[in-house]
Design a protein around this motif. Structure first.
Motif, short mmCIF file in Angstrom:
data_model
loop_
_atom_site.label_atom_id
_atom_site.label_comp_id
_atom_site.label_asym_id
_atom_site.label_seq_id
_atom_site.Cartn_x
_atom_site.Cartn_y
_atom_site.Cartn_z
N MET A 76 0.84 -1.18 0.00
CA MET A 76 0.00 0.00 0.00
C MET A 76 0.89 1.24 0.00
SD MET A 76 -2.85 0.91 2.80
CE MET A 76 -3.31 2.55 3.08
N ASP A 77 0.64 2.15 -0.91
CA ASP A 77 1.40 3.40 -0.96
C ASP A 77 0.92 4.35 0.13
OD1 ASP A 77 3.04 2.77 -3.08
OD2 ASP A 77 1.58 3.43 -4.58
N PHE A 78 1.77 5.28 0.51
CA PHE A 78 1.38 6.29 1.47
C PHE A 78 1.70 7.65 0.89
CE2 PHE A 78 5.50 4.53 2.53
CZ PHE A 78 6.31 5.63 2.69
N ALA A 79 1.19 8.70 1.52
CA ALA A 79 1.27 10.05 0.99
C ALA A 79 2.68 10.62 0.99
CB ALA A 79 0.34 10.98 1.76
N GLY A 80 3.53 10.16 1.85
CA GLY A 80 4.88 10.69 1.94
C GLY A 80 5.56 10.17 3.20
N LEU A 81 6.76 10.66 3.45
CA LEU A 81 7.52 10.20 4.61
C LEU A 81 8.08 11.41 5.34
CD1 LEU A 81 8.72 7.76 6.15
CD2 LEU A 81 10.69 7.91 4.62
N LEU A 82 7.80 11.52 6.61
CA LEU A 82 8.32 12.59 7.44
C LEU A 82 9.77 12.28 7.78
CD1 LEU A 82 7.52 15.19 9.00
CD2 LEU A 82 6.98 13.71 10.94
N SER A 83 10.62 13.30 7.80
CA SER A 83 12.05 13.10 8.06
C SER A 83 12.35 12.76 9.52
CB SER A 83 12.84 14.33 7.65
OG SER A 83 12.40 15.46 8.38
N LYS A 84 11.41 13.04 10.43
CA LYS A 84 11.62 12.78 11.86
C LYS A 84 11.99 11.31 12.07
CE LYS A 84 9.52 12.94 16.37
NZ LYS A 84 8.33 12.69 17.11
N GLY A 85 13.08 11.10 12.82
CA GLY A 85 13.51 9.73 13.09
C GLY A 85 14.61 9.25 12.16
N THR A 86 15.04 10.09 11.21
CA THR A 86 16.15 9.73 10.33
C THR A 86 17.43 9.75 11.16
OG1 THR A 86 15.03 10.67 8.42
CG2 THR A 86 17.41 10.35 8.23
N VAL A 87 18.29 8.74 10.98
CA VAL A 87 19.46 8.57 11.83
C VAL A 87 20.72 8.42 10.98
CG1 VAL A 87 20.50 7.08 13.58
CG2 VAL A 87 18.05 7.45 13.59
N LEU A 88 21.81 9.07 11.42
CA LEU A 88 23.13 8.91 10.82
C LEU A 88 23.98 8.12 11.79
CD1 LEU A 88 25.35 9.60 8.71
CD2 LEU A 88 25.79 11.69 10.04
N THR A 89 24.57 7.02 11.31
CA THR A 89 25.44 6.19 12.14
C THR A 89 26.75 5.93 11.42
OG1 THR A 89 24.48 4.13 11.27
CG2 THR A 89 23.51 5.01 13.29
N TYR A 90 27.74 5.51 12.19
CA TYR A 90 29.02 5.09 11.61
C TYR A 90 29.54 3.90 12.38
CZ TYR A 90 31.24 7.70 15.43
OH TYR A 90 31.63 8.16 16.67
N LYS A 91 30.42 3.14 11.73
CA LYS A 91 31.03 1.97 12.36
C LYS A 91 32.34 2.39 13.00
CE LYS A 91 28.72 -1.84 11.16
NZ LYS A 91 28.26 -2.85 12.05
N ASP A 92 32.48 2.08 14.28
CA ASP A 92 33.72 2.32 15.01
C ASP A 92 34.19 0.94 15.46
OD1 ASP A 92 35.84 3.35 16.39
OD2 ASP A 92 34.66 4.21 18.02
N GLY A 93 34.99 0.29 14.62
CA GLY A 93 35.35 -1.11 14.87
C GLY A 93 34.12 -1.97 14.68
N ALA A 94 33.76 -2.74 15.68
CA ALA A 94 32.58 -3.60 15.61
C ALA A 94 31.33 -2.89 16.13
CB ALA A 94 32.81 -4.88 16.40
N THR A 95 31.51 -1.67 16.65
CA THR A 95 30.41 -0.93 17.25
C THR A 95 29.80 0.06 16.27
OG1 THR A 95 31.59 -1.04 19.36
CG2 THR A 95 29.79 0.54 19.22
N THR A 96 28.47 0.15 16.27
CA THR A 96 27.78 1.17 15.48
C THR A 96 27.42 2.31 16.41
OG1 THR A 96 26.88 -0.48 13.96
CG2 THR A 96 25.75 1.65 14.06
#
Length: 139
Positions: A1-21
């Motif tokens: 089912m399509d939806f009207a759009g997606l709110l940016s709230k909750g977007t996350v930037l992560t990086y890998k530091d060794g085995a840890t995110t």
């Protein structure tokens, strides 16, 4: 089912530091992802019009606006000081992901009266971004 759009709230930037995110805290904006391919001229003497083919893409540096919170800057500063390229992931609220590799740098915003202090986390992209669509409902 399509939806009207997606709110940016909750977007996350992560990086890998060794085995840890690790999550980058207080990100205010995510840059446009992707790039335009170079145009390669393949016009020859028998051509009626100019002709082109898609060439190599050149990804610009990505810059993320971040609200300065002390701890988040210390984390970014320590990462920049390593001088190493790391794996990054942007995850949108519906599960859409953009993954890329690159070396980070930062620069502070100017300061004005009654303004939150911020900085930009820049990444010189060496690989990617690779976009993975969000899983379909029920997957």
């Amino acid at each position: 089912m399509d939806f009207a759009g997606l709110l940016s709230k909750g977007t996350v930037l992560t990086y890998k530091d060794g085995a840890t995110t690790k999550t980058v805290a207080a990100v205010k904006s995510i840059p446009a992802l992707g790039s335009d391919p170079e145009k390669v001229d393949v016009t020859h003497l028998g051509s009626e019009k100019k002709a082109y083919i898609k060439g190599i893409e050149d990804v610009d540096n990505f810059e993320f606006a971040i609200v300065y919170q002390g701890d988040n800057f210390r984390d970014v500063h320590a990462l920049v000081e390593t001088g190493k390229s790391v794996a990054w992931t942007i995850t949108y609220p519906d599960g859409l992901k953009a993954e890329f590799t690159g070396e980070p740098y930062y620069k502070f915003d100017g300061a004005e009266v009654n303004q939150a202090i911020g900085f930009n986390l820049g990444i010189v992209v060496s690989d990617g971004p690779d976009i993975t669509p969000a899983p379909a409902p029920g997957e």
